[in-house]
Motif scaffolding. Structure first.
Motif, PDB file in Angstrom:
ATOM      1  N   SER A 108       9.207 -17.563  52.254  1.00 24.31           N
ATOM      2  CA  SER A 108       9.845 -18.167  51.085  1.00 24.31           C
ATOM      3  C   SER A 108      10.663 -17.117  50.348  1.00 24.31           C
ATOM      4  N   THR A 109      11.581 -17.596  49.534  1.00 22.30           N
ATOM      5  CA  THR A 109      12.304 -16.734  48.604  1.00 22.30           C
ATOM      6  C   THR A 109      11.803 -17.043  47.204  1.00 22.30           C
TER       7      THR A 109
ATOM      8  N   HIS B 240       7.696 -12.014  52.198  1.00 26.84           N
ATOM      9  CA  HIS B 240       8.600 -12.921  51.496  1.00 26.84           C
ATOM     10  C   HIS B 240       9.809 -12.179  50.928  1.00 26.84           C
TER      11      HIS B 240
ATOM     12  N   ARG C 124      20.470 -18.526  49.896  1.00 30.56           N
ATOM     13  CA  ARG C 124      19.059 -18.498  50.305  1.00 30.56           C
ATOM     14  C   ARG C 124      18.435 -19.876  50.130  1.00 30.56           C
ATOM     15  N   ARG C 125      17.422 -20.144  50.953  1.00 28.70           N
ATOM     16  CA  ARG C 125      16.731 -21.427  50.904  1.00 28.70           C
ATOM     17  C   ARG C 125      15.229 -21.193  50.814  1.00 28.70           C
ATOM     18  N   ASP C 126      14.456 -22.268  50.869  1.00 25.50           N
ATOM     19  CA  ASP C 126      12.988 -22.188  50.753  1.00 25.50           C
ATOM     20  C   ASP C 126      12.608 -21.475  49.460  1.00 25.50           C
TER      21      ASP C 126
ATOM     22  N   VAL D 133      11.126 -20.753  45.702  1.00 27.03           N
ATOM     23  CA  VAL D 133      10.104 -20.944  44.679  1.00 27.03           C
ATOM     24  C   VAL D 133      10.642 -20.288  43.420  1.00 27.03           C
TER      25      VAL D 133
ATOM     26  N   ASP E 290      11.969 -25.766  46.235  1.00 24.47           N
ATOM     27  CA  ASP E 290      10.769 -26.397  46.783  1.00 24.47           C
ATOM     28  C   ASP E 290       9.693 -26.547  45.718  1.00 24.47           C
TER      29      ASP E 290
ATOM     30  N   ALA F 234       3.707 -21.793  47.425  1.00 20.24           N
ATOM     31  CA  ALA F 234       4.747 -21.848  48.455  1.00 20.24           C
ATOM     32  C   ALA F 234       4.239 -22.507  49.716  1.00 20.24           C
ATOM     33  N   THR F 235       2.949 -22.375  49.983  1.00 17.02           N
ATOM     34  CA  THR F 235       2.423 -22.906  51.242  1.00 17.02           C
ATOM     35  C   THR F 235       1.836 -24.283  51.085  1.00 17.02           C
TER      36      THR F 235
END
Length: 226
Positions: free
Chosen positions: A2-3, A29, A59-61, A63, A84, A225-226
């Protein structure tokens, strides 16, 4: 991977997240903790969001995390970038059309702080920042943090209505600091329930928990994130 986009609070800089950033990077990360514009009284909340969006790039993903006053900027960023997850850490939860200046009276903050101070012998709201903000942060680290303070947010950002028409359609988490001597825990529990309809997650630590308990903060963020 994640970012994590970490947005600092009032008077602060991205450095305030450096220990949490190290924890997150050690776990594989990507992390961004930009300095929002400071020392410019014309900058608005939208300008702050623009600065973060520009730093994120493609950037994607994502938080997106906002600490304290950063909670006025984090939802703007999360909305624009379709994050997300949105996380508020001891955050000043805004409502549409409410300015940061109005937030204090609208939420009943002063009464809550005064009531808490009666119970803790004047620790809440204490004039000594080592007591009210940094009581669980190593003294040298607290001194370094205070040496970085600057004029942020601006008067323009504080006076203008929060620009979103509704809370963004992004899963939202709220983290309450149980040893916070700036925002009393009971006050924040009520605010999260009233304004977000959620029960906060709780972490033992001061208002500056990212410096005092970085590993524990990173544990929570990775879990979201998870």
């Amino acid at each position: 991977m994640s970012t994590f986009v970490l947005i600092h609070g009032g008077g602060d800089v991205g450095w305030s997240w450096h220990l949490v950033e190290a924890e997150l990077r050690a776990r594989g990360h990507d992390v961004l903790a930009p300095d929002l514009p400071g020392d410019d009284e014309s900058k608005t909340l939208t300008d702050y969001a623009d600065a973060v969006v520009e730093a994120v790039g493609d950037r994607r993903d994502l938080v997106v995390v906002g600490h304290s006053f950063g909670a006025f900027t984090a939802p703007l960023v999360a909305d624009r970038l379709s994050a997300d997850v949105l996380v508020l850490l001891a955050g000043m939860i805004p409502t549409p059309g409410e300015s940061p200046d109005e937030w204090w009276a609208n939420t009943g903050y002063q009464n809550a702080a005064e009531e808490q101070a009666k119970h803790d012998g004047g620790l809440t709201g204490n004039a000594d920042p080592y007591v009210s903000f940094y009581h669980d942060v190593p003294r040298e680290l607290a001194r370094e943090a205070m040496s970085k303070e600057r004029a942020h947010p601006s008067s323009a950002a504080s006076a203008a209505p929060w620009p979103l028409a509704a809370w963004p359609d992004v899963p939202t988490r709220f983290v309450l600091c149980t040893e916070d001597r700036f925002f009393p825990p009971d006050f924040m529990r009520r605010l999260a329930a009233d304004r977000l309809g959620i029960v906060p997650d709780e972490i033992a630590g001061s208002h500056c928990v990212a410096l005092g308990r970085p590993k524990q903060v990173a544990d929570l963020l990775v879990g979201y994130a998870t």
